[in-house]
Design a protein around this motif. Structure first.
Motif, PDB file in Angstrom:
ATOM      1  N   ASP A  32      -5.318   9.587   1.432  1.00  0.00           N
ATOM      2  CA  ASP A  32      -5.461   8.968   0.427  1.00  0.00           C
ATOM      3  C   ASP A  32      -4.741   7.655   0.352  1.00  0.00           C
ATOM      4  O   ASP A  32      -3.576   7.735   0.028  1.00  0.00           O
ATOM      5  N   MET A  33      -5.182   6.526   0.435  1.00  0.00           N
ATOM      6  CA  MET A  33      -4.421   5.378   0.377  1.00  0.00           C
ATOM      7  C   MET A  33      -4.793   4.375  -0.850  1.00  0.00           C
ATOM      8  O   MET A  33      -6.185   4.044  -0.804  1.00  0.00           O
ATOM      9  N   ARG A  34      -3.935   3.725  -1.386  1.00  0.00           N
ATOM     10  CA  ARG A  34      -3.775   2.794  -2.217  1.00  0.00           C
ATOM     11  C   ARG A  34      -3.427   1.492  -1.708  1.00  0.00           C
ATOM     12  O   ARG A  34      -2.449   1.425  -1.552  1.00  0.00           O
ATOM     13  N   THR A  35      -4.250   0.440  -1.979  1.00  0.00           N
ATOM     14  CA  THR A  35      -3.725  -1.087  -1.569  1.00  0.00           C
ATOM     15  C   THR A  35      -3.849  -1.985  -2.404  1.00  0.00           C
ATOM     16  O   THR A  35      -4.849  -1.805  -3.219  1.00  0.00           O
TER      17      THR A  35
ATOM     18  N   ALA B 237       0.375   5.662   0.545  1.00  0.00           N
ATOM     19  CA  ALA B 237      -0.505   6.716   1.074  1.00  0.00           C
ATOM     20  C   ALA B 237       0.242   8.070   1.104  1.00  0.00           C
ATOM     21  O   ALA B 237       1.227   8.124   1.482  1.00  0.00           O
TER      22      ALA B 237
ATOM     23  N   GLY C 226       0.738  -1.412   0.095  1.00  0.00           N
ATOM     24  CA  GLY C 226      -0.127  -0.004   0.135  1.00  0.00           C
ATOM     25  C   GLY C 226       0.837   1.173  -0.064  1.00  0.00           C
ATOM     26  O   GLY C 226       2.042   1.218   0.421  1.00  0.00           O
TER      27      GLY C 226
ATOM     28  N   GLU D 170      -7.465  -4.478  -6.040  1.00  0.00           N
ATOM     29  CA  GLU D 170      -6.937  -3.192  -5.533  1.00  0.00           C
ATOM     30  C   GLU D 170      -8.217  -2.320  -4.894  1.00  0.00           C
ATOM     31  O   GLU D 170      -9.209  -2.601  -5.382  1.00  0.00           O
ATOM     32  N   GLN D 171      -7.565  -1.531  -3.825  1.00  0.00           N
ATOM     33  CA  GLN D 171      -8.597  -0.793  -3.285  1.00  0.00           C
ATOM     34  C   GLN D 171      -8.051   0.756  -2.973  1.00  0.00           C
ATOM     35  O   GLN D 171      -6.940   0.581  -2.726  1.00  0.00           O
ATOM     36  N   ARG D 172      -8.996   1.608  -2.900  1.00  0.00           N
ATOM     37  CA  ARG D 172      -8.447   2.908  -2.861  1.00  0.00           C
ATOM     38  C   ARG D 172      -9.503   3.540  -1.608  1.00  0.00           C
ATOM     39  O   ARG D 172     -10.742   3.372  -1.555  1.00  0.00           O
ATOM     40  N   SER D 173      -8.866   4.058  -0.571  1.00  0.00           N
ATOM     41  CA  SER D 173      -9.688   4.544   0.499  1.00  0.00           C
ATOM     42  C   SER D 173      -9.247   6.038   0.550  1.00  0.00           C
ATOM     43  O   SER D 173      -8.074   6.411   0.773  1.00  0.00           O
ATOM     44  N   VAL D 174     -10.339   7.174   0.829  1.00  0.00           N
ATOM     45  CA  VAL D 174     -10.041   8.380   1.107  1.00  0.00           C
ATOM     46  C   VAL D 174     -10.735   8.802   2.538  1.00  0.00           C
ATOM     47  O   VAL D 174     -11.958   8.551   2.522  1.00  0.00           O
TER      48      VAL D 174
END
Length: 73
Positions: free
Chosen positions: A48-51, A36, A34, A60-64
């Protein structure tokens, strides 16, 4: 690390310059990585994180996440 990382969780390349932050994460079981970036201040923060999970299936997952201080408790 979150509860899904059962083994080998670590943070790396942690940086803070002014109000900007960034870091990387990795996990060996299950295999995932990941990255961030964000801003942090006295009254608010945003990250803002991309895993990417590599095994058993590529996901693939993106979290804000944003937060703001609303006042005293």
């Amino acid at each position: 690390m979150n509860k899904e990382c059962q083994e080998g969780g670590k943070f790396s390349d942690m940086r803070r310059e002014g109000d900007k932050i960034s870091f990387k994460t990795s996990c060996t079981q299950p295999k995932m990585t990941g990255e961030a970036t964000g801003t942090i201040g006295a009254e608010s923060f945003t990250i803002d994180m991309r895993t990417v999970a590599i095994e058993p299936v590529r996901i693939e997952q993106r979290s804000v996440v944003s937060a703001k201080r609303m006042g005293d408790c």
